[in-house]
Each structure stands twice: as C-alpha cells, then as structure tokens.
Design a protein around this motif. Structure first.
Motif, PDB file in Angstrom:
ATOM      1  N   GLY A   1     -22.453 -21.272   4.156  1.00 41.69           N
ATOM      2  CA  GLY A   1     -23.091 -22.265   5.024  1.00 41.69           C
ATOM      3  C   GLY A   1     -23.615 -23.462   4.241  1.00 41.69           C
ATOM      4  N   SER A   2     -24.310 -24.322   4.960  1.00 39.91           N
ATOM      5  CA  SER A   2     -24.845 -25.551   4.356  1.00 39.91           C
ATOM      6  C   SER A   2     -25.836 -25.211   3.222  1.00 39.91           C
ATOM      7  CB  SER A   2     -25.504 -26.369   5.463  1.00 39.91           C
ATOM      8  OG  SER A   2     -26.390 -27.286   4.940  1.00 39.91           O
TER       9      SER A   2
ATOM     10  N   ASN B   1     -33.908 -18.914   6.052  1.00 41.17           N
ATOM     11  CA  ASN B   1     -33.777 -18.369   7.412  1.00 41.17           C
ATOM     12  C   ASN B   1     -35.153 -18.286   8.086  1.00 41.17           C
ATOM     13  OD1 ASN B   1     -33.678 -15.440   9.070  1.00 41.17           O
ATOM     14  ND2 ASN B   1     -31.951 -16.775   9.412  1.00 41.17           N
TER      15      ASN B   1
HETATM   16  N1  LIG Z   1     -28.997 -26.669   6.474  1.00 42.32           N
HETATM   17  C1  LIG Z   1     -30.187 -27.069   6.139  1.00 42.32           C
HETATM   18  O1  LIG Z   1     -30.351 -28.147   5.582  1.00 42.32           O
HETATM   19  C2  LIG Z   1     -31.390 -26.185   6.405  1.00 42.32           C
HETATM   20  C3  LIG Z   1     -32.666 -26.662   6.081  1.00 42.32           C
HETATM   21  C4  LIG Z   1     -33.757 -25.824   6.274  1.00 42.32           C
HETATM   22  C5  LIG Z   1     -33.603 -24.558   6.782  1.00 42.32           C
HETATM   23  N2  LIG Z   1     -32.340 -24.126   7.118  1.00 42.32           N
HETATM   24  C6  LIG Z   1     -32.201 -22.776   7.666  1.00 42.32           C
HETATM   25  O2  LIG Z   1     -31.275 -22.062   6.861  1.00 42.32           O
HETATM   26  C7  LIG Z   1     -30.520 -21.167   7.652  1.00 42.32           C
HETATM   27  C8  LIG Z   1     -29.046 -21.487   7.451  1.00 42.32           C
HETATM   28  O3  LIG Z   1     -28.782 -22.797   7.942  1.00 42.32           O
HETATM   29  P1  LIG Z   1     -27.414 -23.551   7.613  1.00 42.32           P
HETATM   30  O4  LIG Z   1     -27.580 -24.926   8.101  1.00 42.32           O
HETATM   31  O5  LIG Z   1     -27.048 -23.326   6.184  1.00 42.32           O
HETATM   32  O6  LIG Z   1     -26.413 -22.750   8.573  1.00 42.32           O
HETATM   33  P2  LIG Z   1     -24.825 -22.718   8.550  1.00 42.32           P
HETATM   34  O7  LIG Z   1     -24.270 -23.851   7.776  1.00 42.32           O
HETATM   35  O8  LIG Z   1     -24.386 -22.544   9.951  1.00 42.32           O
HETATM   36  O9  LIG Z   1     -24.499 -21.378   7.728  1.00 42.32           O
HETATM   37  C9  LIG Z   1     -24.817 -20.121   8.242  1.00 42.32           C
HETATM   38  C10 LIG Z   1     -24.379 -19.031   7.279  1.00 42.32           C
HETATM   39  O10 LIG Z   1     -24.612 -17.776   7.940  1.00 42.32           O
HETATM   40  C11 LIG Z   1     -23.372 -17.081   8.124  1.00 42.32           C
HETATM   41  N3  LIG Z   1     -23.435 -16.440   9.427  1.00 42.32           N
HETATM   42  C12 LIG Z   1     -23.427 -17.040  10.647  1.00 42.32           C
HETATM   43  N4  LIG Z   1     -23.489 -16.126  11.636  1.00 42.32           N
HETATM   44  C13 LIG Z   1     -23.549 -14.918  11.017  1.00 42.32           C
HETATM   45  C14 LIG Z   1     -23.612 -13.579  11.489  1.00 42.32           C
HETATM   46  N5  LIG Z   1     -23.633 -13.290  12.791  1.00 42.32           N
HETATM   47  N6  LIG Z   1     -23.662 -12.594  10.578  1.00 42.32           N
HETATM   48  C15 LIG Z   1     -23.660 -12.859   9.251  1.00 42.32           C
HETATM   49  N7  LIG Z   1     -23.583 -14.098   8.740  1.00 42.32           N
HETATM   50  C16 LIG Z   1     -23.538 -15.119   9.615  1.00 42.32           C
HETATM   51  C17 LIG Z   1     -22.282 -18.140   8.050  1.00 42.32           C
HETATM   52  O11 LIG Z   1     -21.038 -17.564   7.680  1.00 42.32           O
HETATM   53  P3  LIG Z   1     -19.601 -18.302   7.957  1.00 42.32           P
HETATM   54  O12 LIG Z   1     -19.784 -19.747   7.623  1.00 42.32           O
HETATM   55  O13 LIG Z   1     -18.683 -17.624   6.981  1.00 42.32           O
HETATM   56  O14 LIG Z   1     -19.236 -18.050   9.365  1.00 42.32           O
HETATM   57  C18 LIG Z   1     -22.881 -19.047   6.970  1.00 42.32           C
HETATM   58  O15 LIG Z   1     -22.676 -18.491   5.708  1.00 42.32           O
HETATM   59  C19 LIG Z   1     -31.005 -21.350   9.083  1.00 42.32           C
HETATM   60  O16 LIG Z   1     -31.966 -20.392   9.373  1.00 42.32           O
HETATM   61  C20 LIG Z   1     -31.634 -22.734   9.076  1.00 42.32           C
HETATM   62  O17 LIG Z   1     -32.659 -22.871  10.043  1.00 42.32           O
HETATM   63  C21 LIG Z   1     -31.256 -24.908   6.941  1.00 42.32           C
END
Ligand SMILES: NC(=O)c1ccc[n+]([C@@H]2O[C@H](COP(=O)([O-])OP(=O)(O)OC[C@H]3O[C@@H](n4cnc5c(N)ncnc54)[C@H](OP(=O)(O)O)[C@@H]3O)[C@@H](O)[C@H]2O)c1
Length: 382
Positions: free
Chosen positions: A11-12, A123
């Motif tokens: 993910g991101s 998370n």
């Molecule tokens: N992105 C940011 O800048 C940011 C900032 C602060 C906090 N966060 C928090 O960090 C967390 C991740 O955010 P993100 O933006 O990185 O999300 P994302 O890009 O959608 O990535 C999600 C990750 O979780 C995996 N995943 C999704 N559904 C799943 C499931 N049912 N079982 C197991 N793994 C699963 C995905 O795998 P696949 O890709 O292989 O499907 C991917 O590795 C969230 O809680 C978000 O609120 C993010």
C-alpha cells in the motif's frame, strides 16, 4: 541491526516504509511483509528485500505468488488471518508497521502488542475501534505505540519536550480535502473520481475518501484521544490547506509548539522506525519562503458531518467509535463501488450510530461483534 514486519507492504504507507528501509539498509531489515491483491508487487518486494516471511491474505493469491517466484526463493509464503498474525508476531521483528487499511488491522496489532513489539501505528482504525483496551494492553505488555499518522507524529514530537499533564489543547490540522469550501448542493453530485483527487497527499483510496468527507480527521480525533489520553474538548481541529504544519500542542502557559514539514509520509515513518533517534535522509527540505503563506480556517461541521459524528462517538464511548468506524468502512466501500452517493456516507453513519447502544469494551470479541452488528445495520439504510 533492527528487523521489522510491514503489514500492508503493497500500500501507500507500506511502499513508503520500504523506501525508508532502502535508505537505511545498513541499519534496518525487513523480516516479514504482507499484501492482499497486489501479488506482482509482493513478488518484486520479495526479490528486493528477501524477507523470511510473506503473508498474502487471499489463499488463491498466495498460491499464484508461489508459482511466480523463482525456485529456491527462501521466503516462506503464508496466507489468511493466521498468516497476518504470524507476520505481526514474527520473532525476529522488533517493530511492526501496521499499514493495512481498515479494521482488518485490529487482530494482528493486538497479537503484536501481546508479544511486546514496538508498533509503528499507521492503521488508525485499531485505536479508533479498540481505544483504551489497546492502550491498556500496550502498557501491560510494554509494547510502545509510535504514531505514523503525520498529525499524531507531530503531536508526539511536540510532547517529547514536555510532560503530558501540562497540555492545554492539541491542535489537529486538516487539509480540508478536495471539497474544502463546497456546500451540500455541490456535494450532491460529486463522483468517486472527484473524491479521489486529494490536493496534497497521495494515499490509498479509503483514506482519500475519508479525507474528502473529513471522516479521516474524525478518526484522527478519536485516535488522538486514546493515544495521548486527552479529553475530546481539548482537541481543536483547524483546516490548514497547505499541509505544512502537521499539528501542534498548546501548553498551560499558552506557549504552542508545532511540527512542520513538507507533506511526505516517509518523514513520520522514518521517525517511528528510528525513535528516539533522528536519522539523515535525502528528502526535500522545507522552504517557508518558497511557500510564502500558511492559512487556517474553521472546519465546516454542518456540511462535513462525519467530523462531528466522531466527537459524538467519543462522547457516547464504549463500542460507539468502533461502530462509527465500521459503518464508515462499509459506506466508503459502497461509495467506491458507486452504490451510494458521497453525502450518503455521513447520513448512513449517523443513522447507524443513532440505532446503536454502546457496550463497554472488555475484549476484542466485543469490538468484532460491534463490527458485525454494524455491517448488518448498514444494509438496512442503503
Ligand atoms: N497513505 C497515507 O498517507 C496514510 C497516512 C496516515 C495514515 N494512514 C493509514 O494507514 C493505513 C494504510 O493506508 P494506505 O493509504 O497505505 O492504504 P492502501 O494504499 O490502500 O494500502 C492498504 C494495504 O493493506 C492491504 N490490504 C487491504 N485490504 C486488506 C485485507 N482485507 N487484508 C489484508 N490486507 C489488506 C493492501 O494490500 P493490496 O494492495 O495487496 O491489496 C495494502 O497493502 C490506513 O489505516 C490509513 O488510515 C495512511
């Protein structure tokens, strides 16, 4: 050498965490990674980082990944929730980066806490749903929780200079998302594509939609309450469209500290991985003279009701934040699948909360039962 597990490495946040590792490969190594659907990226990550363990949530995807790895690849491939927990508990890993999106992160995070691991918490759903239950476990098992969310990392860094009890208020900044300044009439017709255009941050789809509804800020209010043990009345949300001040703390003497930086998630990720040390990197430097102007506004709580719902959920206590979070997860999925409108997200969340009587959280099962109840209740309001 530090070893880490990254839950959600595709993910991101996960890919940016791996970029931090790339920059410090003499000090930090990846022992375990996990993904869900993106097996091509997992394959590349295995070849580059050579982890001991890789979890693919879906069994069939796990088999597919195995087929595409070169013979004699040493990485063990596991699957399902058991596999995710194995990555979270992995003996060699001292730090677990929780970067999966949604409540799916709860069980593995609890498992890691119970093993006394340091949690680099991205998370936020884990703290939103588990609240004091998670914080108490973290104390009991001496498993520190270091925030990765840029706002909470900012607050954490400001608090490092002072004791918690001297805090007047926390100032939580929000970019305002792509629909800042828009009214309900405008929001009636916005599309998924519009909601996914975040002005400053490139993030996963769920959190990007949450940023557009201001639910993300609501979830962060709940996260901040539990993480820093502060009353909701002491949390002030302000809209700061440039996303340069990541948040701040006002102390009892009315002195305010804030943490500033360019919007680059690798900065708080690196901070969490090396805390309490600071490490050099080659990221872009902040130039305030280039930016010129920083502006601030009050959030529009009437139009963006998800933020007020978060404060109400905290007031109600118990399982209410978990219910709001689960309802929101279901609604965001429905919105991304184009089954409900943008404004329906807040409206359904509100109806679900109104029909819930919160229970005290004494176990993870209580949280998971609240999630199940919510999934069924959301269906009634579609
Ligand atoms: N992105 C940011 O800048 C940011 C900032 C602060 C906090 N966060 C928090 O960090 C967390 C991740 O955010 P993100 O933006 O990185 O999300 P994302 O890009 O959608 O990535 C999600 C990750 O979780 C995996 N995943 C999704 N559904 C799943 C499931 N049912 N079982 C197991 N793994 C699963 C995905 O795998 P696949 O890709 O292989 O499907 C991917 O590795 C969230 O809680 C978000 O609120 C993010």
């Amino acid at each position: 050498m530090k070893y880490i597990s990254i839950l959600g490495s595709t993910g991101s946040i996960g890919t940016q965490a791996l970029d931090v590792v790339r920059g410090h490969s003499d000090k930090i190594k990846v022992a375990a990674i996990s993904g869900n659907t993106n097996i091509e990226l997992l394959r590349k990550q295995i070849l580059e980082f050579n982890p001991d363990l890789c979890c693919v949530m879906d069994d069939n995807n796990a088999l597919e990944l195995k087929k595409h790895l070169p013979p004699h690849t040493r990485t063990e491939i596991v699957s399902g929730m058991e596999g995710l927990i194995a990555a979270a508990e992995y003996e060699k890993s001292q730090i677990i980066v929780t970067a999966v999106s949604g409540m799916i992160g709860l069980k593995p995070t609890v498992a890691a806490v119970k093993k006394g691991k340091t949690i680099a918490l991205a998370n936020k759903e884990t703290l939103v749903t588990g609240g004091n239950y998670i914080m108490n476990l973290s104390k009991k098992y001496k498993a520190p929780i270091i925030p990765v969310d840029s706002e909470h990392s900012a607050i954490f860094q400001c608090l490092m200079a002072n004791e918690n009890k001297a805090v007047n208020k926390i100032i939580l900044t929000a970019s305002g998302g792509p629909f800042r300044g828009k009214d309900k009439e405008f929001l009636k017709t916005v599309t998924v594509e519009d909601a996914l255009k975040h002005p400053n941050w490139s993030m996963g789809k769920k959190i990007t939609v949450d940023s557009a509804t201001l639910m993300n800020k609501g979830l962060e209010v709940i996260e901040a309450k539990f993480l820093f043990g502060i009353d909701p009345e002491q949390i002030e949300v302000i809209v700061h469209p440039q996303s340069i001040i990541h948040s701040g703390v006002e102390f009892i003497d009315h002195s305010t500290l804030a943490q500033l930086g360019l919007p680059d998630m690798r900065i708080p990720i690196q901070f969490a991985l090396f805390y309490p040390n600071r490490m050099e990197n080659n990221y872009k430097s902040l130039s305030l003279t280039d930016i010129g102007t920083l502006t601030f506004e009050k959030p529009d709580l009437k139009t963006f009701k998800c933020l007020s719902l978060a404060f109400e959920a905290l007031k109600a206590g118990g399982t209410m934040p978990a219910v709001l979070n689960a309802s929101n997860e279901a609604c965001v999925k429905l919105f991304l699948d184009k089954k409900i409108s943008f404004l329906d997200i807040g409206n359904i969340n509100e109806k679900v909360m109104l029909s819930h009587s919160p229970l005290e959280i004494d176990s993870i099962e209580t949280i998971l039962e609240a999630e199940e109840w919510t999934k069924q209740t959301v269906k009634k309001y579609i």
